[in-house]
Design an enzyme around this catalytic site. Sequence first.
Site, mmCIF file in Angstrom:
data_model
loop_
_atom_site.group_PDB
_atom_site.id
_atom_site.type_symbol
_atom_site.label_atom_id
_atom_site.label_comp_id
_atom_site.label_asym_id
_atom_site.label_seq_id
_atom_site.Cartn_x
_atom_site.Cartn_y
_atom_site.Cartn_z
ATOM 1 N N ASN A 37 5.063 5.077 -14.950
ATOM 2 C CA ASN A 37 4.465 4.033 -14.121
ATOM 3 C C ASN A 37 3.095 3.739 -14.714
ATOM 4 O O ASN A 37 2.275 4.643 -14.837
ATOM 5 C CB ASN A 37 4.333 4.531 -12.674
ATOM 6 N N GLY A 38 2.858 2.498 -15.082
ATOM 7 C CA GLY A 38 1.566 2.129 -15.668
ATOM 8 C C GLY A 38 1.796 1.181 -16.827
ATOM 9 O O GLY A 38 2.886 0.590 -16.945
ATOM 10 N N LYS A 43 4.575 -2.281 -3.044
ATOM 11 C CA LYS A 43 3.583 -1.868 -2.058
ATOM 12 C C LYS A 43 2.249 -1.509 -2.691
ATOM 13 O O LYS A 43 1.197 -1.830 -2.182
ATOM 14 C CB LYS A 43 4.107 -0.681 -1.268
ATOM 15 N N TRP A 70 9.334 -1.857 -11.232
ATOM 16 C CA TRP A 70 8.758 -3.179 -10.983
ATOM 17 C C TRP A 70 8.343 -3.671 -12.360
ATOM 18 O O TRP A 70 7.381 -3.179 -12.941
ATOM 19 C CB TRP A 70 7.549 -3.045 -10.049
ATOM 20 N N HIS A 91 -10.687 -31.428 7.519
ATOM 21 C CA HIS A 91 -11.240 -31.843 6.222
ATOM 22 C C HIS A 91 -10.182 -31.876 5.122
ATOM 23 O O HIS A 91 -10.526 -31.965 3.949
ATOM 24 C CB HIS A 91 -12.385 -30.911 5.815
ATOM 25 N N CYS A 105 6.276 0.728 -9.619
ATOM 26 C CA CYS A 105 7.238 1.681 -10.152
ATOM 27 C C CYS A 105 7.051 3.013 -9.424
ATOM 28 O O CYS A 105 5.934 3.437 -9.163
ATOM 29 C CB CYS A 105 7.112 1.933 -11.647
ATOM 30 N N ARG A 133 7.964 0.760 -4.107
ATOM 31 C CA ARG A 133 7.044 0.557 -5.230
ATOM 32 C C ARG A 133 7.601 -0.391 -6.295
ATOM 33 O O ARG A 133 6.908 -0.756 -7.237
ATOM 34 C CB ARG A 133 6.721 1.911 -5.883
ATOM 35 N N GLU A 157 5.079 -13.591 2.575
ATOM 36 C CA GLU A 157 5.562 -12.509 1.717
ATOM 37 C C GLU A 157 6.931 -11.975 2.101
ATOM 38 O O GLU A 157 7.649 -11.509 1.229
ATOM 39 C CB GLU A 157 4.530 -11.386 1.555
ATOM 40 N N LYS A 184 1.884 -12.672 6.054
ATOM 41 C CA LYS A 184 3.126 -11.967 6.416
ATOM 42 C C LYS A 184 4.316 -12.916 6.291
ATOM 43 O O LYS A 184 5.365 -12.546 5.777
ATOM 44 C CB LYS A 184 3.057 -11.420 7.856
ATOM 45 N N GLU A 225 -3.845 -13.347 8.069
ATOM 46 C CA GLU A 225 -2.901 -12.235 7.969
ATOM 47 C C GLU A 225 -1.504 -12.671 8.436
ATOM 48 O O GLU A 225 -0.499 -12.334 7.819
ATOM 49 C CB GLU A 225 -3.425 -11.040 8.783
HETATM 50 O O1 M6R Z 1 -2.890 -0.567 -0.674
HETATM 51 P P1 M6R Z 1 -3.818 -1.729 -0.486
HETATM 52 O O2 M6R Z 1 -4.246 -1.887 0.921
HETATM 53 O O3 M6R Z 1 -4.981 -1.695 -1.413
HETATM 54 O O4 M6R Z 1 -2.956 -2.990 -0.873
HETATM 55 C C1 M6R Z 1 -3.533 -4.257 -0.978
HETATM 56 C C2 M6R Z 1 -2.495 -5.341 -1.084
HETATM 57 O O5 M6R Z 1 -1.734 -5.179 -2.237
HETATM 58 C C3 M6R Z 1 -1.556 -5.357 0.125
HETATM 59 O O6 M6R Z 1 -2.263 -5.484 1.310
HETATM 60 C C4 M6R Z 1 -0.549 -6.506 -0.011
HETATM 61 O O7 M6R Z 1 -1.194 -7.718 0.189
HETATM 62 C C5 M6R Z 1 0.621 -6.304 0.949
HETATM 63 N N1 M6R Z 1 1.771 -6.939 0.398
HETATM 64 C C6 M6R Z 1 0.353 -6.818 2.310
HETATM 65 O O8 M6R Z 1 1.440 -6.866 3.145
#
Ligand code: M6R
Length: 606
Positions: free
Chosen positions: A101-102, A601, A75, A502, A2, A28, A486, A483, A479
Amino acid sequence: MCGIVGVVDRNNLASPIIHEALKRLEYRGYDSAGIATIYQNKICLKKEKGKISEIHEKLDFNKLLGTIGIGHTRWATHGLPSKTNAHPQVDCTNKIAVVHNGIIENFLELREDLAKRHNFVSETDTEVIPHLIEEIMAKTKCDLHTATRRALQKVKGTYALVIICTKESDTLVCARNESPLVIGVGKNANYCASDIPALLPMTRKIILLSDGEMATIHHDKIRIETINGEVEVQPKIVNVSWTPEMAQKGGYPHFMLKEIHEQPHALNGTLMIRPEVINKTANVLNDSEKLYITAAGTSHHAGLAGRYMLSKLSAMQSQAIISSEFSESTANLIDEDTTILAISQSGETADTLNAIKFAKDNGAKIVSITNVMGSTISRLSDLTLYTQAGPEIGVAATKTFIVQLASLALISLQLAEIRGMTDNSEIEQIREELFQTPRIVENTIKKHESLIRDIAYEYAYKPNFLYLGRGISTTTAMEGSLKLKEIAYIHSEAYPAGESKHGAIALIEPGFPVVFIAPHDDTRERIIGNIMEMKAREATIISVADENDYEIKKLSHKMIGIPSTMGILSPITCVTPLQLFAYYAATKRGYDPDKPRNLAKSVTVL
Ligand code: M6R
């Protein structure tokens, strides 16, 4: 999660400013949004389910009048995305509006009592706040900030809140507990928001509100005090170096693509971190008996790569643990001789903050790597190293990952020197190559972006992918796979290539795409063996490998060639093709890579 914003401006309409700021905060959360202003002694409110642009097209936020207002992009946590559950939430009399937010943890209990006298319309936890304030103001005839303080004393949970009330049409009241909130100091105007980039076009003068603080904001004055003690806090204004342009797309179709292209610049900035800071960090790690690296998501992948760097270069033992699992998996292991290296680009990830608090409570020392000055992680840490990526707006972390890797490489090299574990000439060679990585990444983008786009377009509709690597490249594979998942919503798994036989190999059938991360390091011979195993089962091989590696080229259906570097640096040079691959797969499939579904994010809930 949020995004919230508040504006009190003497000369300008608040709503267009809030609307623009919300767009910058949309990373956010983006399932619904809303703005409330005060005009002619009334709350004027527009909110709806959907993305900000869709809502604006329907409702035209900019038509809201009034020079004071609040905004929210959501969110969902409590209640489905809907118009009713969207913020701002209001009281029964429609005189008080709140953005939040929270999570209010005791909202059920508060709601049960308040519902006897108040009309609740939403399923949100937030709605208890305007009703609580309404009741306190009605009973005690106090002002908005006193009523807010008293209301917050009844509330348990996390919050960044901004509140307006028609009885004080020149006042924003905001408060913070474990959710980020900053105040912007303008000319004849003041602001508050969930993060600094939201405010950059209006001001670069920022006050970082701390947990347990609240502020009363007028266009010409700001008063900060503690929520519980009512103790006035002298505001400390920080002049931030980030520019408004940094928070704009600059001609790119998406922030993600812009941020991938910014990686050389981000690397250059981070490699300029002062050697004293690197040395100090390395010494703290060296002094610890036990070292744990903790982070979430992409930052965890950087942490895993860091573990390889620390062990290979400086024989430093460490464990990298996902932050949401940290307290469970280290129960009874943390003490005064432990150091935690916490990594978080935002510095606000609840899981990582929770891991830090657990470790702190058990006496550990906290060192952090973050990209956001003044973020909560830095306040909880004994020592913070700031990466220099500039603001990252795209939900998928790209440039912040690469700079985390670069800073971990700097620390590991320094540790290698301190501990005398690696030959000095080798340290120097790796350091020189590290300083070449901005150029290598730049050339890789220039040379291969269109090839990567073509490959991504060709395979964008495959339902499953496997990403394989060996050694430190396993973390690059993880990684790349994250990507793809997501932003392109393609199922993919990452494995150490040696482990694939395995289990995961059972998935392979003709045409199954397997992405190999195969730089020219000492795992090369073995990974060639793994490529052969996959080929024997008619998998489609896509590789990221040394540009001169003709053997791997021959074995691959598609290969993206990168210049050779010392193996330990390969995640920095190999990850960009994988980021671009995911980006183009997502856009080919018609998805917005900046706003992947269900993600935000900054994940500020546990
Ligand atoms: O702000 P942070 O690096 O702590 O965030 C951690 C994860 O939430 C963040 O890396 C998330 O996996 C992203 N969607 C990656 O693209």
